[in-house]
Design a protein around this motif. Structure first.
Motif, mmCIF file in Angstrom:
data_model
loop_
_atom_site.group_PDB
_atom_site.id
_atom_site.type_symbol
_atom_site.label_atom_id
_atom_site.label_comp_id
_atom_site.label_asym_id
_atom_site.label_seq_id
_atom_site.Cartn_x
_atom_site.Cartn_y
_atom_site.Cartn_z
ATOM 1 N N LEU A 333 0.810 -1.213 0.000
ATOM 2 C CA LEU A 333 0.000 0.000 0.000
ATOM 3 C C LEU A 333 0.848 1.270 0.000
ATOM 4 C CD1 LEU A 333 -2.821 -0.979 2.533
ATOM 5 C CD2 LEU A 333 -3.082 -0.612 0.074
ATOM 6 N N THR A 334 1.962 1.261 0.734
ATOM 7 C CA THR A 334 2.746 2.487 0.901
ATOM 8 C C THR A 334 3.907 2.610 -0.082
ATOM 9 O OG1 THR A 334 4.111 1.409 2.608
ATOM 10 C CG2 THR A 334 2.179 2.646 3.344
ATOM 11 N N VAL A 335 4.295 1.514 -0.714
ATOM 12 C CA VAL A 335 5.412 1.557 -1.669
ATOM 13 C C VAL A 335 5.006 0.985 -3.021
ATOM 14 C CG1 VAL A 335 7.749 0.716 -2.168
ATOM 15 C CG2 VAL A 335 7.174 1.468 0.137
ATOM 16 N N GLY A 336 4.506 -0.246 -3.025
ATOM 17 C CA GLY A 336 4.173 -0.898 -4.287
ATOM 18 C C GLY A 336 3.101 -0.168 -5.070
ATOM 19 N N LEU A 337 2.014 0.204 -4.402
ATOM 20 C CA LEU A 337 0.912 0.875 -5.094
ATOM 21 C C LEU A 337 1.312 2.243 -5.641
ATOM 22 C CD1 LEU A 337 -2.024 0.521 -5.905
ATOM 23 C CD2 LEU A 337 -2.704 1.555 -3.734
ATOM 24 N N PRO A 338 1.974 3.108 -4.847
ATOM 25 C CA PRO A 338 2.426 4.387 -5.415
ATOM 26 C C PRO A 338 3.356 4.212 -6.614
ATOM 27 C CG PRO A 338 2.531 4.466 -3.025
ATOM 28 C CD PRO A 338 2.223 3.050 -3.393
ATOM 29 N N VAL A 339 4.252 3.213 -6.554
ATOM 30 C CA VAL A 339 5.155 2.978 -7.685
ATOM 31 C C VAL A 339 4.379 2.518 -8.905
ATOM 32 C CG1 VAL A 339 7.022 1.491 -8.522
ATOM 33 C CG2 VAL A 339 7.178 2.518 -6.255
ATOM 34 N N ALA A 340 3.361 1.658 -8.682
ATOM 35 C CA ALA A 340 2.555 1.169 -9.799
ATOM 36 C C ALA A 340 1.712 2.278 -10.418
ATOM 37 C CB ALA A 340 1.655 0.022 -9.327
ATOM 38 N N LEU A 341 1.114 3.127 -9.559
ATOM 39 C CA LEU A 341 0.258 4.196 -10.073
ATOM 40 C C LEU A 341 1.065 5.364 -10.637
ATOM 41 C CD1 LEU A 341 -2.480 4.309 -7.270
ATOM 42 C CD2 LEU A 341 -2.619 3.222 -9.524
ATOM 43 N N GLY A 342 2.267 5.568 -10.136
ATOM 44 C CA GLY A 342 3.085 6.700 -10.590
ATOM 45 C C GLY A 342 4.264 6.271 -11.426
ATOM 46 N N ARG A 343 4.052 5.363 -12.357
ATOM 47 C CA ARG A 343 5.151 4.838 -13.166
ATOM 48 C C ARG A 343 5.874 5.939 -13.925
ATOM 49 N NH1 ARG A 343 3.505 0.206 -17.077
ATOM 50 N NH2 ARG A 343 5.549 0.844 -17.869
ATOM 51 N N GLY A 344 5.125 6.938 -14.380
ATOM 52 C CA GLY A 344 5.754 8.022 -15.123
ATOM 53 C C GLY A 344 6.695 8.830 -14.257
ATOM 54 N N TRP A 345 6.295 9.071 -13.008
ATOM 55 C CA TRP A 345 7.132 9.864 -12.112
ATOM 56 C C TRP A 345 8.322 9.056 -11.602
ATOM 57 C CZ3 TRP A 345 7.002 10.490 -6.311
ATOM 58 C CH2 TRP A 345 7.804 11.565 -5.913
ATOM 59 N N PHE A 346 8.084 7.795 -11.240
ATOM 60 C CA PHE A 346 9.170 6.981 -10.717
ATOM 61 C C PHE A 346 10.137 6.521 -11.798
ATOM 62 C CE2 PHE A 346 6.331 6.660 -7.083
ATOM 63 C CZ PHE A 346 7.209 6.638 -6.019
#
Length: 418
Positions: A333-346
């Motif tokens: 929830l705190t790492v995997g999901l943000p990375v998945a949803l923000g692929r363009g930023w990461f």
């Protein structure tokens, strides 16, 4: 103290030898697995009345070692500096905001999420734990352990970009986690809940002060390295920076771990490029690589041996399984999901979210913090839960992260930055 150090080194060397000859696992995982198996075997022999005092001897030896003090005031400074020494700061700058968000926001949010879920779930399996102790557990278990993470990443085959983000996050979220843990431990000791202003001031002083002190220390050592060309003295300067700098940081009441990370990044990048000859660079790399390997092996042996002090019961085993599941869910929830949803930023390869989630290993720092809690029934519960998560993290996640990486990102995505 000398006898204890000698015994630790002898045991570690023998287990490393057995691992190399028999199991061929990565050294840190192999020595921990063998130490854990030996400890469990002694427990079994003792239960059968066949151990002839071996378990009592091991218990006496482990109790003579203050694991929390040995790691937090001894090994940690060397391990963090050695890890940061080989991180490419130029490449990491590309991900500085992503790493900062994961290390700060991710760790704090994970503490709240895991704490709340554990507080709600534990009473249903007969382990009621006060909310403050649940939050303390989550503060010590939420940050990934840079010592465990960076050791595994060397052989995991992850893309360089992904390796940088995981390593950077683990190096910095350790400092954040320790500060949050110290804040909650202060609440437990005083019985008073600090205001947001007080909590923010503590975070700024500890984390911000640690980073600032590391910058100053790193720059001073950089200038000293640049002014001479004698590898014996330059190796000695780095050693003095770690030992003296960490001790001085504790007197300044700033984060020693963050100071060592920043100092290591400066010396490993600017110092390596502009203040060292080829000969000095080679000797410093060899010295700190050996220090890193030896201390890592000793640390993981101690983790394996510590199990003999934990009185497991059926509720604690179920609680440990529950903690493993909740910790992994919170990591997603705190790492995997943000990375998945923000692929363009990461700017990470597809499948990076799975690797970031599964690669969030926990290690000795979590056990050391759990052992620093006040003695009592709650401490024993937190210690047992912590130990279950750490052992699962290292033995299961650590041994499978390579396959998870290959499956998630594919061999074609395993590229290296220039």
């Amino acid at each position: 103290m000398l006898d204890i150090a000698a015994i630790c080194l002898v045991i570690t060397a023998l287990l490393a030898y057995l691992n190399h000859r028999l199991t061929r696992l990565p050294t840190t995982i192999g020595v921990m697995a063998i130490a854990l198996a030996l400890s469990l075997a002694m427990v079994g022999l003792d239960a059968a009345g066949l151990d002839h005092g071996l378990r009592r001897y091991e218990e006496s030896f482990i109790r003579s070692i203050d694991f929390s003090d040995v790691l937090m005031q001894g090994m940690l400074s060397f391990l963090l500096f050695a890890g940061a020494l080989h991180v490419d700061l130029g490449a990491l700058k590309k991900f500085r905001w992503q790493v900062a968000a994961l290390a700060l926001v991710g760790t704090v949010v994970s503490t709240v999420v895991v704490g709340g879920l554990m507080w709600l779930a534990l009473p249903h399996i007969g382990l009621p734990l006060p909310l403050l102790y649940c939050l303390l557990f989550d503060a010590l278990i939420s940050p990934t352990d840079p010592i465990a993470v960076m050791g595994i990443l060397k052989s995991a085959g992850a893309p360089k970009e992904l390796e940088l983000v995981i390593a950077g996050e683990s190096l910095f979220n350790d400092g954040v986690g320790v500060v949050v843990f110290a804040l909650l431990l202060g609440v437990l000791s005083s019985g008073e809940t600090p205001t947001f202003a007080a909590a923010g001031t503590l975070l700024l002083r500890e984390a911000g002060g640690g980073i600032a002190f590391g910058l100053v220390l790193g720059y001073v050592v950089f200038r000293m390295l640049k002014s001479i060309d004698q590898y014996q003295v330059e190796v000695l300067l780095t050693l003095a920076a770690v030992m003296g700098g960490y001790a001085f940081a504790s007197h300044l009441h700033v984060s020693g771990p963050l100071a060592m990370v920043v100092c290591g990044l400066i010396i490993g990048n600017g110092g390596r490029a502009r203040a060292m000859s080829d000969s000095t660079r080679r000797y410093i790399d060899m010295f700190w690589e050996l220090v890193d390997e030896i201390l890592n092996a000793v640390l993981f042996v101690l983790i394996g041996l510590e199990v003999i002090l934990i009185a497991f019961s059926a509720p604690l085993v179920f609680g440990g399984m529950l903690a493993i599941g909740i910790t992994l869910c919170a990591r997603w929830l705190t790492v995997g999901l943000p990375v998945a949803l923000g692929r363009g930023w990461f700017a990470l390869p597809p499948g990076a979210a799975h690797v970031m989630t599964w690669g969030g290993l926990r290690g000795g720092i979590s056990v050391a913090l759990a052992l620093s809690l006040p003695a009592g029934a709650q401490r024993e519960i937190v210690l047992a839960l912590t130990y279950c998560v750490v052992v699962f993290s290292i033995l299961v996640q650590g041994l499978t992260i390579g396959r998870v990486t290959q499956k998630a990102v594919g061999t074609s995505a395993v590229t290296r930055l220039p």
